[in-house]
Design a protein around this motif. Structure first.
Motif, PDB file in Angstrom:
ATOM      1  N   ARG A  30       0.834  -1.209   0.000  1.00 23.46           N
ATOM      2  CA  ARG A  30       0.000   0.000   0.000  1.00 23.46           C
ATOM      3  C   ARG A  30       0.868   1.257   0.000  1.00 23.46           C
ATOM      4  O   ARG A  30       0.729   2.129  -0.854  1.00 23.46           O
TER       5      ARG A  30
ATOM      6  N   LYS B 106      -3.957   5.503  -3.940  1.00 17.05           N
ATOM      7  CA  LYS B 106      -3.768   6.951  -3.893  1.00 17.05           C
ATOM      8  C   LYS B 106      -2.386   7.356  -4.406  1.00 17.05           C
ATOM      9  O   LYS B 106      -1.503   6.522  -4.573  1.00 17.05           O
TER      10      LYS B 106
ATOM     11  N   SER C 249      -1.319  13.924  -2.185  1.00 15.76           N
ATOM     12  CA  SER C 249      -2.243  15.054  -2.335  1.00 15.76           C
ATOM     13  C   SER C 249      -1.581  16.249  -3.034  1.00 15.76           C
ATOM     14  O   SER C 249      -2.225  16.965  -3.787  1.00 15.76           O
TER      15      SER C 249
ATOM     16  N   ASN D 244      10.528  13.358   5.042  1.00 13.96           N
ATOM     17  CA  ASN D 244       9.739  12.141   5.245  1.00 13.96           C
ATOM     18  C   ASN D 244      10.526  10.877   4.852  1.00 13.96           C
ATOM     19  O   ASN D 244      10.369   9.811   5.445  1.00 13.96           O
TER      20      ASN D 244
ATOM     21  N   LYS E 216       7.630   2.853   9.282  1.00  9.70           N
ATOM     22  CA  LYS E 216       7.792   4.270   9.593  1.00  9.70           C
ATOM     23  C   LYS E 216       8.599   4.375  10.881  1.00  9.70           C
ATOM     24  O   LYS E 216       8.411   3.559  11.792  1.00  9.70           O
TER      25      LYS E 216
ATOM     26  N   GLY F 258       0.725  13.748   5.833  1.00 12.21           N
ATOM     27  CA  GLY F 258      -0.408  12.910   6.220  1.00 12.21           C
ATOM     28  C   GLY F 258      -1.199  13.517   7.362  1.00 12.21           C
ATOM     29  O   GLY F 258      -0.823  14.546   7.925  1.00 12.21           O
TER      30      GLY F 258
ATOM     31  N   ASN G 220       3.607  11.199  11.696  1.00 10.67           N
ATOM     32  CA  ASN G 220       3.341  12.267  10.724  1.00 10.67           C
ATOM     33  C   ASN G 220       3.597  13.646  11.340  1.00 10.67           C
ATOM     34  O   ASN G 220       4.226  14.511  10.728  1.00 10.67           O
TER      35      ASN G 220
ATOM     36  N   SER H  79      -4.327   9.248  12.118  1.00 12.56           N
ATOM     37  CA  SER H  79      -3.524   8.445  11.185  1.00 12.56           C
ATOM     38  C   SER H  79      -3.785   6.958  11.425  1.00 12.56           C
ATOM     39  O   SER H  79      -3.363   6.383  12.427  1.00 12.56           O
ATOM     40  N   ALA H  80      -4.497   6.353  10.481  1.00 14.50           N
ATOM     41  CA  ALA H  80      -4.946   4.966  10.658  1.00 14.50           C
ATOM     42  C   ALA H  80      -3.780   3.978  10.756  1.00 14.50           C
ATOM     43  O   ALA H  80      -3.842   3.004  11.501  1.00 14.50           O
ATOM     44  N   HIS H  81      -2.704   4.231  10.018  1.00 16.24           N
ATOM     45  CA  HIS H  81      -1.656   3.216   9.891  1.00 16.24           C
ATOM     46  C   HIS H  81      -0.423   3.452  10.744  1.00 16.24           C
ATOM     47  O   HIS H  81       0.404   2.541  10.880  1.00 16.24           O
TER      48      HIS H  81
ATOM     49  N   GLN I 136       1.691   3.702  -3.255  1.00 20.37           N
ATOM     50  CA  GLN I 136       1.299   5.111  -3.194  1.00 20.37           C
ATOM     51  C   GLN I 136       2.511   6.011  -3.444  1.00 20.37           C
ATOM     52  O   GLN I 136       2.421   7.038  -4.106  1.00 20.37           O
TER      53      GLN I 136
HETATM   54  N1  FAQ Z   1      -1.625  12.287   0.096  1.00 20.49           N
HETATM   55  O1  FAQ Z   1      -2.598   6.425   8.244  1.00 20.49           O
HETATM   56  P1  FAQ Z   1      -1.937   7.454   7.428  1.00 20.49           P
HETATM   57  C1  FAQ Z   1       7.542  13.133  -3.668  1.00 20.49           C
HETATM   58  C2  FAQ Z   1      -3.519   8.619   3.118  1.00 20.49           C
HETATM   59  S1  FAQ Z   1       6.983  11.643  -3.148  1.00 20.49           S
HETATM   60  C3  FAQ Z   1      -2.479  11.279  -0.218  1.00 20.49           C
HETATM   61  O2  FAQ Z   1      -1.182   8.508   8.149  1.00 20.49           O
HETATM   62  P2  FAQ Z   1       0.495   6.320   6.375  1.00 20.49           P
HETATM   63  C4  FAQ Z   1       8.719  13.165  -4.590  1.00 20.49           C
HETATM   64  C5  FAQ Z   1      -2.835   7.304   3.496  1.00 20.49           C
HETATM   65  O3  FAQ Z   1      -2.297   6.660   2.365  1.00 20.49           O
HETATM   66  C6  FAQ Z   1       5.592  12.037  -2.107  1.00 20.49           C
HETATM   67  N2  FAQ Z   1      -2.870  10.357   0.693  1.00 20.49           N
HETATM   68  O4  FAQ Z   1      -1.036   6.750   6.313  1.00 20.49           O
HETATM   69  C7  FAQ Z   1       8.484  14.152  -5.624  1.00 20.49           C
HETATM   70  C8  FAQ Z   1      -3.987   6.555   4.120  1.00 20.49           C
HETATM   71  O5  FAQ Z   1      -4.857   6.092   3.101  1.00 20.49           O
HETATM   72  P3  FAQ Z   1      -4.914   4.500   2.695  1.00 20.49           P
HETATM   73  C9  FAQ Z   1       4.991  10.806  -1.599  1.00 20.49           C
HETATM   74  C10 FAQ Z   1      -2.363  10.450   1.932  1.00 20.49           C
HETATM   75  O6  FAQ Z   1       0.765   5.507   5.174  1.00 20.49           O
HETATM   76  C11 FAQ Z   1       8.748  15.485  -5.391  1.00 20.49           C
HETATM   77  C12 FAQ Z   1      -4.745   7.666   4.829  1.00 20.49           C
HETATM   78  O7  FAQ Z   1      -4.405   8.877   4.184  1.00 20.49           O
HETATM   79  N3  FAQ Z   1       5.773  10.292  -0.526  1.00 20.49           N
HETATM   80  O8  FAQ Z   1       6.984  14.040  -3.268  1.00 20.49           O
HETATM   81  C13 FAQ Z   1      -1.461  11.451   2.302  1.00 20.49           C
HETATM   82  O9  FAQ Z   1       0.828   5.758   7.700  1.00 20.49           O
HETATM   83  C14 FAQ Z   1       8.557  16.419  -6.385  1.00 20.49           C
HETATM   84  C15 FAQ Z   1      -4.382   7.737   6.310  1.00 20.49           C
HETATM   85  O10 FAQ Z   1      -3.032   8.184   6.504  1.00 20.49           O
HETATM   86  C16 FAQ Z   1       5.487   9.086   0.026  1.00 20.49           C
HETATM   87  O11 FAQ Z   1       4.589   8.405  -0.399  1.00 20.49           O
HETATM   88  C17 FAQ Z   1      -1.096  12.402   1.326  1.00 20.49           C
HETATM   89  N4  FAQ Z   1      -0.252  13.433   1.578  1.00 20.49           N
HETATM   90  O12 FAQ Z   1       1.292   7.721   6.261  1.00 20.49           O
HETATM   91  C18 FAQ Z   1       8.043  13.755  -6.867  1.00 20.49           C
HETATM   92  C19 FAQ Z   1       6.406   8.642   1.145  1.00 20.49           C
HETATM   93  N5  FAQ Z   1      -1.139  11.289   3.601  1.00 20.49           N
HETATM   94  O13 FAQ Z   1      -3.523   4.125   2.249  1.00 20.49           O
HETATM   95  C20 FAQ Z   1       7.839  14.718  -7.877  1.00 20.49           C
HETATM   96  C21 FAQ Z   1       6.054   7.301   1.677  1.00 20.49           C
HETATM   97  C22 FAQ Z   1      -1.835  10.207   4.037  1.00 20.49           C
HETATM   98  O14 FAQ Z   1      -5.344   3.767   3.920  1.00 20.49           O
HETATM   99  C23 FAQ Z   1       8.103  16.051  -7.626  1.00 20.49           C
HETATM  100  N6  FAQ Z   1       4.805   7.309   2.381  1.00 20.49           N
HETATM  101  N7  FAQ Z   1      -2.576   9.715   3.030  1.00 20.49           N
HETATM  102  O15 FAQ Z   1      -5.893   4.439   1.568  1.00 20.49           O
HETATM  103  C24 FAQ Z   1       4.667   7.643   3.691  1.00 20.49           C
HETATM  104  O16 FAQ Z   1       5.634   7.997   4.360  1.00 20.49           O
HETATM  105  C25 FAQ Z   1       3.318   7.488   4.308  1.00 20.49           C
HETATM  106  O17 FAQ Z   1       2.550   6.667   3.484  1.00 20.49           O
HETATM  107  C26 FAQ Z   1       2.574   8.837   4.555  1.00 20.49           C
HETATM  108  C27 FAQ Z   1       1.186   8.534   5.105  1.00 20.49           C
HETATM  109  C28 FAQ Z   1       3.339   9.675   5.575  1.00 20.49           C
HETATM  110  C29 FAQ Z   1       2.418   9.642   3.264  1.00 20.49           C
END
Ligand code: FAQ
Length: 329
Positions: A54, A124, A127, A153, A235, A217, A239, A223-225, A58
């Motif tokens: 997941r 997803k 955002s 992050n 992690k 996030g 967040n 934060s569900a996860h 994402q």
């Molecule tokens: N947008 O329980 P949590 C970049 C969702 S890469 C959309 O807190 P989690 C490079 C979340 O999936 C940017 N959805 O979730 C670049 C969950 O929904 P689900 C991406 C969001 O996973 C730069 C629900 O809300 N980076 O920028 C968002 O523990 C320039 C509940 O949230 C990553 O993906 C959001 N902002 O923490 C490229 C880093 N926030 O899945 C081009 C890896 C939360 O149940 C140009 N990911 N949700 O349907 C992470 O570190 C984590 O997944 C978080 C969310 C911190 C994003």
């Protein structure tokens, strides 16, 4: 008699299976506790695997959708130097997507399946990429703020318990660091340029600041996860912790840039040793996640078109790989 014996055999088999699972679970928990890496062939709980897929999916989707807002400016970059830099950055984002899809494949989930889920709205992407890039200064603001938030992050993800994800993040973070600096340097030029250029830089920061804070996030209590992901050491920080870290880093950088962050409540809190900041509009965040951001529809429809138009490239690459494989064999 035969039925009783069969029952006994089934029960014994079930007990043996439960024992095996308990032993696997204990070994998995011990490896995580000892900060060892979990590798693709190791036993892992189904929920751990599912949560990694997941998050990694994402993340991968965010990298490739994130190419769109900046690609919008490649043809209009103000100089050859800026164009070359921007093209390299957008290509890097494509590469990040590919490392991450490959890392997700090691968990048994193919790229086609993940892309299908992205295109049909079942998975997803960040955002932040649902906001438009209205001026050239937005390219600088994305580099400084969006890549800056991404690094904050993602550096802890280099210590993620799942080996392939952690290793992919090492290279990604190095490249993101270059991206962040190019954005900062671009904004510095604009900020110190003509009054119109300075105003354009300020306007970009005004629009990108709050969505950048949302990238981390929802707040910890929503934060569900987080709790489970932190126990599994996917992690390493919550967040809100990472959001606070980003604000503390960004404030002195904004001062050095000569730009103002659009938050009247932003101030240093001596007691906490951190900056206090204003309330985030979480209604806006959830609304963007539901598909109602300014660019959600455009981003997904452009992605679907790119995928359809790239079918011949995938076919050609597969044919080449098959031919190459045969020759090697
Ligand atoms: N947008 O329980 P949590 C970049 C969702 S890469 C959309 O807190 P989690 C490079 C979340 O999936 C940017 N959805 O979730 C670049 C969950 O929904 P689900 C991406 C969001 O996973 C730069 C629900 O809300 N980076 O920028 C968002 O523990 C320039 C509940 O949230 C990553 O993906 C959001 N902002 O923490 C490229 C880093 N926030 O899945 C081009 C890896 C939360 O149940 C140009 N990911 N949700 O349907 C992470 O570190 C984590 O997944 C978080 C969310 C911190 C994003």
């Amino acid at each position: 008699m035969a039925t009783a014996a069969a029952h006994r055999t089934t029960a014994e088999a079930q007990d043996a299976e439960a024992e095996r699972t308990a032993a696997h679970e204990a070994a998995f928990d011990a490896a995580v506790a000892a900060d060892e890496r979990i590798e693709p062939r190791d036993w892992m709980p189904d929920a751990y695997r599912a949560s990694l897929v997941r998050q990694m999916a994402q993340h991968a989707h965010s990298e490739i959708i994130g190419m769109q807002p900046e690609a919008n400016w490649i043809t209009r970059a103000p100089s050859l130097r800026r164009k070359a830099i921007l093209m390299a950055k957008v290509q890097d984002e494509a590469g990040h997507g590919l490392y991450l899809y490959s890392a997700a494949e090691t968990l048994g989930t193919g790229r086609e399946e993940l892309l299908d889920k992205l295109h049909s709205g079942r998975q997803k992407y960040s955002s932040i990429f649902n906001y438009p890039t209205l001026t050239w200064a937005d390219v600088g603001a994305i580099g400084w703020l969006v890549d800056g938030a991404a690094i904050t992050n993602q550096v802890p993800l280099c210590r993620c318990s799942y080996g392939p994800y952690a290793r992919a993040m090492v290279r990604i973070c190095k490249e993101e660091s270059f991206h962040q600096r190019q954005g900062y340097e671009l904004l510095l030029h604009l900020s110190n340029g003509t009054p119109e250029q300075h105003a354009m830089a300020q306007d970009a920061v005004d629009r990108w600041w709050w969505p950048s804070l949302m990238m981390f996030g929802p707040p910890d209590d929503e934060s569900a996860h987080s709790a489970q992901s932190m126990t599994w050491k996917i992690k390493r920080h919550s967040n809100d912790e990472l959001r606070q870290r980003f604000v503390d880093i960004a404030v002195p950088q904004a001062e050095a840039l000569g730009l103002t962050l659009p938050d009247p409540d932003l101030r240093w809190n001596e007691e906490r040793g951190h900056h206090d900041f204003g309330a985030i509009d979480w209604d806006e965040f959830w609304d963007v996640l539901k598909g109602n951001g300014p660019c959600n529809e455009q981003r997904i429809s452009q992605r679907r078109t790119a995928h359809e138009e790239g079918a011949w490239v995938r076919e050609a690459a597969s044919a080449y790989a098959a031919k190459h494989g045969k020759a090697a064999a």
